[in-house]
Design a protein around this motif. Structure first.
Motif, PDB file in Angstrom:
ATOM      1  N   PHE A  20       0.832  -1.201   0.000  1.00 53.27           N
ATOM      2  CA  PHE A  20       0.000   0.000   0.000  1.00 53.27           C
ATOM      3  C   PHE A  20       0.871   1.257   0.000  1.00 53.27           C
ATOM      4  O   PHE A  20       0.714   2.139  -0.837  1.00 53.27           O
ATOM      5  CB  PHE A  20      -0.929  -0.011   1.217  1.00 53.27           C
ATOM      6  CG  PHE A  20      -1.663   1.277   1.424  1.00 53.27           C
ATOM      7  CD1 PHE A  20      -2.847   1.525   0.749  1.00 53.27           C
ATOM      8  CD2 PHE A  20      -1.175   2.239   2.293  1.00 53.27           C
ATOM      9  CE1 PHE A  20      -3.528   2.729   0.940  1.00 53.27           C
ATOM     10  CE2 PHE A  20      -1.849   3.434   2.483  1.00 53.27           C
ATOM     11  CZ  PHE A  20      -3.027   3.680   1.801  1.00 53.27           C
ATOM     12  N   TYR A  21       1.811   1.345   0.958  1.00 57.72           N
ATOM     13  CA  TYR A  21       2.648   2.540   1.056  1.00 57.72           C
ATOM     14  C   TYR A  21       3.636   2.647  -0.102  1.00 57.72           C
ATOM     15  O   TYR A  21       3.962   3.747  -0.541  1.00 57.72           O
ATOM     16  CB  TYR A  21       3.358   2.601   2.407  1.00 57.72           C
ATOM     17  CG  TYR A  21       2.456   3.141   3.480  1.00 57.72           C
ATOM     18  CD1 TYR A  21       2.210   4.506   3.584  1.00 57.72           C
ATOM     19  CD2 TYR A  21       1.806   2.291   4.365  1.00 57.72           C
ATOM     20  CE1 TYR A  21       1.353   5.009   4.540  1.00 57.72           C
ATOM     21  CE2 TYR A  21       0.945   2.785   5.333  1.00 57.72           C
ATOM     22  CZ  TYR A  21       0.723   4.144   5.410  1.00 57.72           C
ATOM     23  OH  TYR A  21      -0.135   4.647   6.351  1.00 57.72           O
ATOM     24  N   GLY A  22       4.096   1.525  -0.631  1.00 54.63           N
ATOM     25  CA  GLY A  22       4.969   1.572  -1.806  1.00 54.63           C
ATOM     26  C   GLY A  22       4.275   2.232  -2.979  1.00 54.63           C
ATOM     27  O   GLY A  22       4.840   3.090  -3.661  1.00 54.63           O
ATOM     28  N   PRO A  29      10.420  -0.324  -0.578  1.00 57.24           N
ATOM     29  CA  PRO A  29      10.999  -0.274   0.767  1.00 57.24           C
ATOM     30  C   PRO A  29      12.496  -0.597   0.715  1.00 57.24           C
ATOM     31  O   PRO A  29      12.962  -1.284  -0.198  1.00 57.24           O
ATOM     32  CB  PRO A  29      10.230  -1.357   1.529  1.00 57.24           C
ATOM     33  CG  PRO A  29       9.709  -2.281   0.486  1.00 57.24           C
ATOM     34  CD  PRO A  29       9.500  -1.455  -0.754  1.00 57.24           C
ATOM     35  N   VAL A  30      13.238  -0.096   1.706  1.00 52.71           N
ATOM     36  CA  VAL A  30      14.667  -0.407   1.803  1.00 52.71           C
ATOM     37  C   VAL A  30      14.884  -1.674   2.620  1.00 52.71           C
ATOM     38  O   VAL A  30      15.962  -2.261   2.583  1.00 52.71           O
ATOM     39  CB  VAL A  30      15.486   0.761   2.405  1.00 52.71           C
ATOM     40  CG1 VAL A  30      15.400   1.988   1.498  1.00 52.71           C
ATOM     41  CG2 VAL A  30      15.038   1.085   3.817  1.00 52.71           C
ATOM     42  N   GLU A  31      13.861  -2.090   3.351  1.00 51.95           N
ATOM     43  CA  GLU A  31      13.916  -3.317   4.135  1.00 51.95           C
ATOM     44  C   GLU A  31      12.524  -3.921   4.130  1.00 51.95           C
ATOM     45  O   GLU A  31      11.524  -3.204   4.238  1.00 51.95           O
ATOM     46  CB  GLU A  31      14.338  -2.996   5.569  1.00 51.95           C
ATOM     47  CG  GLU A  31      14.462  -4.185   6.477  1.00 51.95           C
ATOM     48  CD  GLU A  31      14.872  -3.801   7.896  1.00 51.95           C
ATOM     49  OE1 GLU A  31      14.504  -4.548   8.821  1.00 51.95           O
ATOM     50  OE2 GLU A  31      15.532  -2.759   8.083  1.00 51.95           O
ATOM     51  N   LEU A  41      12.373   8.122   2.964  1.00 53.35           N
ATOM     52  CA  LEU A  41      11.936   9.130   2.005  1.00 53.35           C
ATOM     53  C   LEU A  41      13.096  10.041   1.615  1.00 53.35           C
ATOM     54  O   LEU A  41      14.154  10.036   2.250  1.00 53.35           O
ATOM     55  CB  LEU A  41      10.774   9.916   2.595  1.00 53.35           C
ATOM     56  CG  LEU A  41       9.599   9.042   3.065  1.00 53.35           C
ATOM     57  CD1 LEU A  41       8.466   9.902   3.582  1.00 53.35           C
ATOM     58  CD2 LEU A  41       9.118   8.123   1.955  1.00 53.35           C
ATOM     59  N   ASP A  42      12.893  10.844   0.576  1.00 49.01           N
ATOM     60  CA  ASP A  42      13.955  11.701   0.048  1.00 49.01           C
ATOM     61  C   ASP A  42      14.532  12.655   1.085  1.00 49.01           C
ATOM     62  O   ASP A  42      15.708  12.985   1.047  1.00 49.01           O
ATOM     63  CB  ASP A  42      13.449  12.504  -1.159  1.00 49.01           C
ATOM     64  CG  ASP A  42      13.174  11.612  -2.360  1.00 49.01           C
ATOM     65  OD1 ASP A  42      13.701  10.480  -2.407  1.00 49.01           O
ATOM     66  OD2 ASP A  42      12.415  12.040  -3.245  1.00 49.01           O
ATOM     67  N   GLY A  48       8.317   3.102   9.255  1.00 46.53           N
ATOM     68  CA  GLY A  48       8.387   1.682   9.516  1.00 46.53           C
ATOM     69  C   GLY A  48       6.996   1.109   9.726  1.00 46.53           C
ATOM     70  O   GLY A  48       6.119   1.764  10.285  1.00 46.53           O
ATOM     71  N   LEU A  49       6.802  -0.110   9.266  1.00 47.55           N
ATOM     72  CA  LEU A  49       5.533  -0.825   9.408  1.00 47.55           C
ATOM     73  C   LEU A  49       5.844  -2.132  10.129  1.00 47.55           C
ATOM     74  O   LEU A  49       6.445  -3.041   9.553  1.00 47.55           O
ATOM     75  CB  LEU A  49       4.924  -1.097   8.030  1.00 47.55           C
ATOM     76  CG  LEU A  49       4.784   0.130   7.120  1.00 47.55           C
ATOM     77  CD1 LEU A  49       4.459  -0.291   5.699  1.00 47.55           C
ATOM     78  CD2 LEU A  49       3.740   1.083   7.671  1.00 47.55           C
ATOM     79  N   TRP A  50       5.471  -2.222  11.393  1.00 53.54           N
ATOM     80  CA  TRP A  50       5.838  -3.348  12.239  1.00 53.54           C
ATOM     81  C   TRP A  50       4.588  -4.153  12.572  1.00 53.54           C
ATOM     82  O   TRP A  50       3.557  -3.580  12.954  1.00 53.54           O
ATOM     83  CB  TRP A  50       6.482  -2.821  13.514  1.00 53.54           C
ATOM     84  CG  TRP A  50       7.235  -3.810  14.341  1.00 53.54           C
ATOM     85  CD1 TRP A  50       7.202  -5.164  14.280  1.00 53.54           C
ATOM     86  CD2 TRP A  50       8.140  -3.482  15.389  1.00 53.54           C
ATOM     87  NE1 TRP A  50       8.036  -5.702  15.221  1.00 53.54           N
ATOM     88  CE2 TRP A  50       8.628  -4.693  15.920  1.00 53.54           C
ATOM     89  CE3 TRP A  50       8.582  -2.291  15.955  1.00 53.54           C
ATOM     90  CZ2 TRP A  50       9.535  -4.741  16.972  1.00 53.54           C
ATOM     91  CZ3 TRP A  50       9.486  -2.339  16.990  1.00 53.54           C
ATOM     92  CH2 TRP A  50       9.957  -3.555  17.491  1.00 53.54           C
TER      93      TRP A  50
END
Length: 131
Positions: A20-22, A29-31, A41-42, A48-50
């Motif tokens: 969704f956030y992508g 995501p970077v991870e 972000l830039d 983070g989504l935990w």
């Protein structure tokens, strides 16, 4: 103390929320793992989504207790973002509205976290100073 640069949202399914956030942020995501997804972000801000099922210590936060806020330059940009997000199928909690600070709308992510988009009224800037 340094200013905050990282927000973690507790989510039901990190991979679903990561997708969704992508799509919303237009980046990968970077991870990414089964329990955690991280975007940078830039401007260096991290999201983070935990997994709410694995966070320690366990969290008891309720939906909608905070907002992620996106500042735009003009009221027309707010309306365009609303049309885009509604077209993507985001649940809209508040349609574009003029409030005392400017034009705004609120959408929800898959875990019911609020996403506010706004543009300040003429004569104001995001840091509270007059133009």
């Amino acid at each position: 103390m340094t200013p905050p640069n990282f927000v973690i949202l507790y989510v039901d399914q990190p991979q679903r929320s990561g997708a969704f956030y992508g799509a919303l942020l237009g980046r990968e995501p970077v991870e990414s793992s089964a329990t955690f997804v991280l975007f940078v972000l830039d401007n260096g801000f991290k999201l983070g989504l935990w997994s709410r099922h694995t966070v320690e210590p366990a969290a008891s936060a309720a939906d909608g207790g905070a907002e992620i806020v996106f500042a735009l330059d003009t009221p027309d940009a707010v309306d365009a973002a609303h049309a885009d997000w509604a077209g993507r199928g985001l649940k809209i909690l508040q349609t574009p509205t003029n409030l005392d600070f400017g034009r705004t709308f609120v959408a929800l992510d898959p875990d019911n976290h609020r996403l506010r988009v706004y543009s300040l009224s003429d004569g104001e800037q995001a840091n509270g100073e007059q133009k």
